[in-house]
Design a protein around this motif. Structure first.
Motif, PDB file in Angstrom:
ATOM      1  N   TYR A 186       0.817  -1.215   0.000  1.00  0.00           N
ATOM      2  CA  TYR A 186       0.000   0.000   0.000  1.00  0.00           C
ATOM      3  C   TYR A 186       0.856   1.273   0.000  1.00  0.00           C
ATOM      4  CZ  TYR A 186      -3.428   3.345   1.916  1.00  0.00           C
ATOM      5  OH  TYR A 186      -4.231   4.439   2.142  1.00  0.00           O
ATOM      6  N   ASP A 187       1.927   1.282   0.828  1.00  0.00           N
ATOM      7  CA  ASP A 187       2.753   2.483   0.916  1.00  0.00           C
ATOM      8  C   ASP A 187       3.473   2.762  -0.405  1.00  0.00           C
ATOM      9  OD1 ASP A 187       1.912   2.791   3.464  1.00  0.00           O
ATOM     10  OD2 ASP A 187       3.678   1.879   4.388  1.00  0.00           O
ATOM     11  N   ASP A 188       3.929   1.697  -1.069  1.00  0.00           N
ATOM     12  CA  ASP A 188       4.583   1.886  -2.377  1.00  0.00           C
ATOM     13  C   ASP A 188       3.584   2.437  -3.383  1.00  0.00           C
ATOM     14  OD1 ASP A 188       7.019   0.928  -1.528  1.00  0.00           O
ATOM     15  OD2 ASP A 188       6.459  -1.143  -1.930  1.00  0.00           O
ATOM     16  N   PHE A 189       2.358   1.912  -3.337  1.00  0.00           N
ATOM     17  CA  PHE A 189       1.328   2.408  -4.255  1.00  0.00           C
ATOM     18  C   PHE A 189       1.047   3.896  -3.992  1.00  0.00           C
ATOM     19  CE2 PHE A 189      -3.236   3.452  -4.514  1.00  0.00           C
ATOM     20  CZ  PHE A 189      -3.331   3.574  -5.891  1.00  0.00           C
ATOM     21  N   ILE A 190       0.934   4.266  -2.722  1.00  0.00           N
ATOM     22  CA  ILE A 190       0.659   5.679  -2.409  1.00  0.00           C
ATOM     23  C   ILE A 190       1.766   6.571  -2.950  1.00  0.00           C
ATOM     24  CG2 ILE A 190       0.552   7.345  -0.527  1.00  0.00           C
ATOM     25  CD1 ILE A 190      -0.918   5.360   1.104  1.00  0.00           C
ATOM     26  N   ASN A 191       3.021   6.116  -2.828  1.00  0.00           N
ATOM     27  CA  ASN A 191       4.139   6.936  -3.282  1.00  0.00           C
ATOM     28  C   ASN A 191       4.221   7.031  -4.793  1.00  0.00           C
ATOM     29  OD1 ASN A 191       4.942   7.511  -0.719  1.00  0.00           O
ATOM     30  ND2 ASN A 191       6.252   5.689  -0.569  1.00  0.00           N
ATOM     31  N   GLU A 192       3.954   5.923  -5.476  1.00  0.00           N
ATOM     32  CA  GLU A 192       4.158   5.903  -6.938  1.00  0.00           C
ATOM     33  C   GLU A 192       2.891   6.088  -7.749  1.00  0.00           C
ATOM     34  OE1 GLU A 192       6.631   2.808  -8.615  1.00  0.00           O
ATOM     35  OE2 GLU A 192       7.520   2.520  -6.644  1.00  0.00           O
TER      36      GLU A 192
END
Ligand code: BTN
Length: 254
Positions: A186-192
């Protein structure tokens, strides 16, 4: 009310299980201030489920999966709100494929189909305060044990896991799989944003390179589906060969 805490890595989440509710999305919106970020409202029995474009989301007396993920991002400035449903559709597709070896596909923007029959739908609703989005309710339903006679009453082609595989399944196990997978990256998705899932999303799309119809206002227009751009928008060619980008809508694949 049964509260279960998921403890995957750093992305902890809570699942709140309710025996029966009218709509998990409605419940989440009405009680929004009482929930933490990453709370999941779950029921197997939803009596008045709502879908996109004010449609109904059907249920029967079998146990199914109706859930709403409550997200309260701290930084709403760069949050990829518009692509959340596409992220979730990629996760659902992956879990259905891996767990049940079925050919799950995405119909833009976020329906999940098996051989052209819808098995899962997603409805995102936002919580606003003083004109600003403070959170998102990401509701999804998966037809787990829905009976054939119920599916026959739906106004579009629909299927369920039990009809496809001829046995009954435990909705909780499938919910856990999906939530673990959703919060894992989820955090990677939010960033990218959409770029993080673009290749997987494209690989799951069932309509690219085909003629499609899109309902726009009251008119149905014909297009040729070309691709998806880096923001998750659908790139199409119209009848006079002009390229256009579609932000939202309901597509019908020929
Ligand atoms: C669609 O395909 O139109 C979206 C359907 C979304 C249905 C889910 S079920 C759980 C959550 N609660 C609702 O009332 N709707 C969503």
């Amino acid at each position: 009310m049964n509260v279960i805490m998921g403890t995957l890595g750093i992305s902890k989440y809570n699942i709140i299980t309710i025996e029966q509710v009218d709509s998990t999305n409605k419940y989440a919106l009405e009680n929004f201030s009482t929930f933490d970020d990453k709370t999941v409202i779950f029921t197997k029995d939803q009596t008045m489920g709502r879908g996109r474009y004010n449609r109904k989301w059907v249920c029967d007396d079998s146990e199914n999966l109706y859930a709403s993920i409550i997200l309260k991002p701290q930084n709403t400035e760069d949050f990829p709100f518009a692509n959340l449903t596409q992220y979730l559709s990629t996760i659902i597709c992956k879990c259905l494929k891996n767990e049940f070896k079925i050919n799950a596909e995405i119909k833009w923007p976020n329906d999940i189909l098996i051989n052209g029959y819808k098995i899962s739908g997603i409805l995102a609703e936002s919580k606003m305060q003083n004109g600003k989005i403070t959170g998102i309710i990401l509701g999804f339903g998966i037809n787990i044990n829905l009976k054939q006679e119920t599916l026959d009453k739906i106004d579009q082609k629909a299927t369920s896991l039990s009809v496809l595989l001829d046995k009954t399944f435990n909705p909780e196990n499938i919910l856990n799989l999906i939530c673990d997978e959703f919060f894992k990256n989820y955090d990677d998705f939010i960033n990218e944003g959409f770029k993080f899932i673009k290749s997987e999303y494209l690989a799951n799309c069932n309509f690219l390179g085909k003629k499609i119809t899109i309902k726009e206002s009251d008119k149905k227009n014909e297009y040729f589906a070309l691709s998806i751009d880096d923001d998750g928008l659908l790139i199409v060619k119209n009848e006079i060969d002009e390229e256009c980008r579609i932000i939202t809508g309901d597509i019908y694949v020929k």
